[in-house]
Motif scaffolding. Structure first.
Motif, PDB file in Angstrom:
ATOM      1  N   ARG A 157     -70.221   4.851  80.802  1.00 15.59           N
ATOM      2  CA  ARG A 157     -70.214   5.726  81.978  1.00 15.59           C
ATOM      3  C   ARG A 157     -69.702   5.000  83.205  1.00 15.59           C
ATOM      4  NH1 ARG A 157     -76.027   8.438  80.888  1.00 15.59           N
ATOM      5  NH2 ARG A 157     -75.353   9.963  79.362  1.00 15.59           N
ATOM      6  N   PHE A 158     -69.553   3.680  83.139  1.00 18.54           N
ATOM      7  CA  PHE A 158     -69.127   2.919  84.313  1.00 18.54           C
ATOM      8  C   PHE A 158     -67.823   2.183  84.097  1.00 18.54           C
ATOM      9  CE2 PHE A 158     -73.833   2.796  84.222  1.00 18.54           C
ATOM     10  CZ  PHE A 158     -74.060   3.605  85.314  1.00 18.54           C
ATOM     11  N   GLY A 159     -67.072   2.525  83.066  1.00 15.99           N
ATOM     12  CA  GLY A 159     -65.828   1.790  82.852  1.00 15.99           C
ATOM     13  C   GLY A 159     -65.077   2.357  81.671  1.00 15.99           C
ATOM     14  N   ALA A 160     -63.997   1.668  81.313  1.00 17.62           N
ATOM     15  CA  ALA A 160     -63.153   2.133  80.216  1.00 17.62           C
ATOM     16  C   ALA A 160     -63.857   1.909  78.886  1.00 17.62           C
ATOM     17  CB  ALA A 160     -61.842   1.381  80.237  1.00 17.62           C
ATOM     18  N   THR A 161     -63.564   2.753  77.915  1.00 14.92           N
ATOM     19  CA  THR A 161     -64.046   2.480  76.568  1.00 14.92           C
ATOM     20  C   THR A 161     -62.885   1.894  75.762  1.00 14.92           C
ATOM     21  OG1 THR A 161     -63.512   4.739  76.005  1.00 14.92           O
ATOM     22  CG2 THR A 161     -65.808   4.255  76.449  1.00 14.92           C
ATOM     23  N   ASP A 162     -63.132   1.635  74.508  1.00 12.33           N
ATOM     24  CA  ASP A 162     -62.108   1.088  73.621  1.00 12.33           C
ATOM     25  C   ASP A 162     -61.755  -0.354  73.914  1.00 12.33           C
ATOM     26  OD1 ASP A 162     -61.893   3.159  71.969  1.00 12.33           O
ATOM     27  OD2 ASP A 162     -60.215   4.112  72.986  1.00 12.33           O
ATOM     28  N   GLU A 163     -62.471  -0.993  74.844  1.00 12.16           N
ATOM     29  CA  GLU A 163     -62.248  -2.426  75.017  1.00 12.16           C
ATOM     30  C   GLU A 163     -62.891  -3.146  73.841  1.00 12.16           C
ATOM     31  OE1 GLU A 163     -60.499  -4.228  76.724  1.00 12.16           O
ATOM     32  OE2 GLU A 163     -59.951  -2.964  78.418  1.00 12.16           O
ATOM     33  N   ILE A 164     -62.323  -4.274  73.461  1.00 12.93           N
ATOM     34  CA  ILE A 164     -63.008  -5.061  72.444  1.00 12.93           C
ATOM     35  C   ILE A 164     -63.259  -6.481  72.940  1.00 12.93           C
ATOM     36  CG2 ILE A 164     -62.064  -3.788  70.475  1.00 12.93           C
ATOM     37  CD1 ILE A 164     -60.290  -6.289  69.954  1.00 12.93           C
ATOM     38  N   GLY A 165     -64.308  -7.085  72.411  1.00 14.15           N
ATOM     39  CA  GLY A 165     -64.574  -8.495  72.628  1.00 14.15           C
ATOM     40  C   GLY A 165     -64.541  -9.143  71.251  1.00 14.15           C
ATOM     41  N   VAL A 166     -63.943 -10.301  71.149  1.00 14.06           N
ATOM     42  CA  VAL A 166     -63.817 -10.938  69.847  1.00 14.06           C
ATOM     43  C   VAL A 166     -64.609 -12.244  69.836  1.00 14.06           C
ATOM     44  CG1 VAL A 166     -62.208 -11.787  68.101  1.00 14.06           C
ATOM     45  CG2 VAL A 166     -61.525  -9.929  69.618  1.00 14.06           C
ATOM     46  N   PHE A 167     -65.408 -12.410  68.798  1.00 12.50           N
ATOM     47  CA  PHE A 167     -66.248 -13.596  68.660  1.00 12.50           C
ATOM     48  C   PHE A 167     -66.061 -14.190  67.277  1.00 12.50           C
ATOM     49  CE2 PHE A 167     -68.380 -10.780  71.596  1.00 12.50           C
ATOM     50  CZ  PHE A 167     -68.833 -11.618  72.597  1.00 12.50           C
ATOM     51  N   GLU A 168     -66.393 -15.453  67.186  1.00  8.13           N
ATOM     52  CA  GLU A 168     -66.369 -16.113  65.893  1.00  8.13           C
ATOM     53  C   GLU A 168     -67.788 -16.592  65.602  1.00  8.13           C
ATOM     54  OE1 GLU A 168     -63.578 -19.471  63.725  1.00  8.13           O
ATOM     55  OE2 GLU A 168     -63.479 -19.157  65.870  1.00  8.13           O
ATOM     56  N   MET A 169     -68.331 -16.273  64.417  1.00  7.76           N
ATOM     57  CA  MET A 169     -69.685 -16.698  64.071  1.00  7.76           C
ATOM     58  C   MET A 169     -69.631 -18.121  63.541  1.00  7.76           C
ATOM     59  SD  MET A 169     -72.916 -16.004  63.891  1.00  7.76           S
ATOM     60  CE  MET A 169     -73.524 -14.320  63.771  1.00  7.76           C
ATOM     61  N   THR A 170     -70.306 -19.020  64.229  1.00  7.89           N
ATOM     62  CA  THR A 170     -70.348 -20.410  63.788  1.00  7.89           C
ATOM     63  C   THR A 170     -71.804 -20.779  63.536  1.00  7.89           C
ATOM     64  OG1 THR A 170     -70.730 -21.391  65.941  1.00  7.89           O
ATOM     65  CG2 THR A 170     -68.458 -20.872  65.395  1.00  7.89           C
ATOM     66  N   ASP A 171     -72.058 -21.967  63.008  1.00 10.91           N
ATOM     67  CA  ASP A 171     -73.461 -22.337  62.767  1.00 10.91           C
ATOM     68  C   ASP A 171     -74.205 -22.591  64.077  1.00 10.91           C
ATOM     69  OD1 ASP A 171     -72.040 -24.546  63.307  1.00 10.91           O
ATOM     70  OD2 ASP A 171     -72.795 -25.763  61.648  1.00 10.91           O
ATOM     71  N   ARG A 172     -73.485 -22.679  65.204  1.00 10.74           N
ATOM     72  CA  ARG A 172     -74.152 -22.806  66.495  1.00 10.74           C
ATOM     73  C   ARG A 172     -74.084 -21.490  67.266  1.00 10.74           C
ATOM     74  NH1 ARG A 172     -74.239 -27.630  69.946  1.00 10.74           N
ATOM     75  NH2 ARG A 172     -76.124 -26.430  70.320  1.00 10.74           N
ATOM     76  N   GLY A 173     -73.919 -20.385  66.562  1.00 10.71           N
ATOM     77  CA  GLY A 173     -73.925 -19.083  67.216  1.00 10.71           C
ATOM     78  C   GLY A 173     -72.528 -18.521  67.389  1.00 10.71           C
ATOM     79  N   LEU A 174     -72.408 -17.548  68.297  1.00  8.23           N
ATOM     80  CA  LEU A 174     -71.139 -16.855  68.460  1.00  8.23           C
ATOM     81  C   LEU A 174     -70.275 -17.583  69.494  1.00  8.23           C
ATOM     82  CD1 LEU A 174     -72.775 -13.385  68.421  1.00  8.23           C
ATOM     83  CD2 LEU A 174     -70.988 -14.083  66.838  1.00  8.23           C
ATOM     84  N   ALA A 175     -69.048 -17.867  69.085  1.00  6.87           N
ATOM     85  CA  ALA A 175     -68.104 -18.495  70.009  1.00  6.87           C
ATOM     86  C   ALA A 175     -67.110 -17.427  70.436  1.00  6.87           C
ATOM     87  CB  ALA A 175     -67.395 -19.650  69.315  1.00  6.87           C
ATOM     88  N   GLU A 176     -66.744 -17.440  71.716  1.00  8.85           N
ATOM     89  CA  GLU A 176     -65.786 -16.444  72.198  1.00  8.85           C
ATOM     90  C   GLU A 176     -64.389 -16.809  71.716  1.00  8.85           C
ATOM     91  OE1 GLU A 176     -66.313 -15.289  76.334  1.00  8.85           O
ATOM     92  OE2 GLU A 176     -68.052 -16.605  76.363  1.00  8.85           O
ATOM     93  N   VAL A 177     -63.627 -15.792  71.361  1.00  7.74           N
ATOM     94  CA  VAL A 177     -62.262 -16.020  70.915  1.00  7.74           C
ATOM     95  C   VAL A 177     -61.321 -15.488  71.993  1.00  7.74           C
ATOM     96  CG1 VAL A 177     -60.525 -15.470  69.175  1.00  7.74           C
ATOM     97  CG2 VAL A 177     -62.894 -15.849  68.501  1.00  7.74           C
ATOM     98  N   ALA A 178     -60.681 -16.410  72.688  1.00 10.07           N
ATOM     99  CA  ALA A 178     -59.830 -15.996  73.797  1.00 10.07           C
ATOM    100  C   ALA A 178     -58.490 -15.473  73.291  1.00 10.07           C
ATOM    101  CB  ALA A 178     -59.622 -17.167  74.752  1.00 10.07           C
TER     102      ALA A 178
END
Ligand SMILES: Nc1ncnc2c1ncn2[C@@H]1O[C@H](COP(=O)(O)OP(=O)(O)O)[C@@H](O)[C@H]1O
Ligand SMILES: [Mg+2]
Length: 442
Positions: A238-259
């Motif tokens: 309700r406050f912004g665009a939809t269909d945006e995605i965020g991409v992460f990589e699951m590592t043994d130390r948690g989720l890393a952001e994928v730029a």
């Protein structure tokens, strides 16, 4: 709704799938008098944009439209085990580190389990306030004086329980009532509340869909357990665009952001194999390059198989028919397997041309050029149609070292040079036969 006991569901025909839920009778409006007239105002008046509170996790903030909005409710849905608790513990910790008050309420894991997770993620030294609770009356009592709380995470909404509702946690009635209560608390206390919701296959507990209309934003966390990356997809905001995605990589130390997701999706591509084509797609505002793979196998006798992973399964028969009727390819006695490599789900019609290229490449046993990307929508008469965000697609392709692009013929604007400023050599085509003609025929 069933007014009396029933063993078999009338809509799906399954036995013993109906759950009993009692609905407490409520006094109707008439019982409370005539009501007070609502005030109406003009559209043109003061309207402040809500201030944003970035969590510090860039991929999450992008999907949220710039950060958390105070006094809003966000639903984060996804399959069990996909990484929702991991993501939210990381986000909550990152926000707490900036000095804001953040509460994390787990109904699924004990304090010890969450502490162990925090240690594994390397966030144990953040001033996050943690509780293990499921009784919503108790939780509400602690949230009524929220102070300067910025964020409350409820993990998960299906474990929450309100004693005034006569059904078990996870039922539609409980999930709705608990969410309603939490959303009211968030509006009153001006904090953001994140409700974690498990997507369930068997329907024994209520899925997040029953809440989609109640919250301000809906994000789904997707991915394939066999792959290491995860996609956070906005489907309502309700406050912004939809269909945006965020991409992460699951590592043994948690989720890393994928730029740079394109590099990740193309990492395992082998050039020089027939049946592979690179699609220059756009997810939200973000160009993403993925490899489309096609495998054909003759099946002269039986009903040919069509199997699709990562793309719209209904579009493949259409595209095969167009390739047969307008491109002269014979594919009706052939099994067709189509796969978007890496596990991304592509929904743009612009992928048609890349899928067609992978199919023609497989049919002619000729690899596509390793430096070539494809995009364009294909119509029923075989025409290749315009798609949006051409420049963003080409720019991303150039950034990743591609040198050629096959794309829809653009409406003539003078004599456009065939080479773009970013160094790509362009092949503009108007019909599917131009694509088929680019591959040798036996
Ligand atoms: N102790 C651990 N060591 C390594 N990876 C783990 C550990 N615990 C969980 N994970 C990873 O995190 C995933 C679970 O994430 P989680 O955030 O609990 O999912 P969800 O909350 O969506 O059910 C698992 O599938 C696994 O890949
Ligand atoms: Mg969890």
């Amino acid at each position: 709704m069933h007014p009396r006991w029933a063993g078999r569901c009338e809509s799906c025909g399954e036995w013993n799938t109906i759950l009993e839920e009692t609905v407490a009778p409520r006094p109707g409006p008439a019982a409370k008098g005539a009501g007070r007239p609502v005030d109406f105002v003009h559209l043109d008046g003061s309207a402040e944009l809500p201030p944003r509170c970035p969590t510090g996790i860039v991929e999450l903030d992008r999907v949220l439209g710039g950060g958390l909005v105070p006094a809003s409710a966000i639903l984060v849905g996804g399959d069990p085990g996909i990484g929702k608790s991991t993501l939210l513990l990381q986000a909550a910790a990152a926000l707490a580190r900036t000095g804001r008050r953040v509460l994390y309420i787990s109904g699924e894991e004990s304090i010890e389990q969450t502490r162990l997770r925090a240690r594994r993620l390397g966030v144990q030294d953040t001033p996050l306030e943690l509780a293990a609770a499921i009784n919503l009356r108790d939780i509400a009592a602690s949230l009524r004086t929220p102070g300067d709380t910025a964020l409350v995470v409820i993990d998960s909404i299906q474990t929450m329980w309100l004693d005034s509702i006569d059904s078990a946690p996870g039922t539609v009635a409980q999930v709705r009532a608990c969410s309603f209560e939490l959303i009211q608390l968030a509006k009153a206390g001006r904090f953001a509340v994140v409700l974690v919701g498990h997507v369930t296959k068997d329907g024994a507990i209520a899925g997040p869909r029953v809440l989609e209309h109640m919250v301000d934003a809906v994000l789904y966390f997707e991915g394939d357990r066999g792959h290491q990356f995860r996609i956070l997809r906005g489907v309502k905001n309700r406050f912004g665009a939809t269909d945006e995605i965020g991409v992460f990589e699951m590592t043994d130390r948690g989720l890393a952001e994928v730029a740079n997701p394109s590099a990740l999706f193309l990492a395992e591509r082998h050039g020089n194999i027939a049946g592979s084509a690179v699609f220059a797609g756009v997810e939200g505002t973000r160009p993403v390059l993925v490899e489309v793979q096609a495998l054909l196998s003759p099946n002269p006798a039986g009903q040919p198989r069509r199997s699709v992973i990562g793309w719209d399964g209904g579009r493949l028969p259409m595209l095969l028919a167009v390739l047969e009727a307008r491109g002269g390819l014979r594919l009706s006695a052939t099994d067709v397997y189509l796969n978007v490599a890496g596990g991304l789900r592509v929904s743009e019609p612009a992928a048609d041309l890349a899928v067609a290229a992978a199919l023609v490449s497989a049919a002619t046993e000729t690899p596509t050029n390793a430096g070539m990307i494809y995009f364009g929508e294909i119509g029923l008469s075989g025409e290749v149609r315009q798609v949006t965000q051409v420049d963003a697609r080409l720019k991303e392709a150039a950034k990743l070292g591609f040198v050629q692009a096959t794309l829809p013929r653009r409406i003539a604007r003078g004599n456009r040079p065939p080479v773009q400023p970013n160094g790509l050599e362009l092949t503009e085509i108007g019909h599917i036969s131009d694509l088929v003609g680019a591959f040798p025929r036996e």
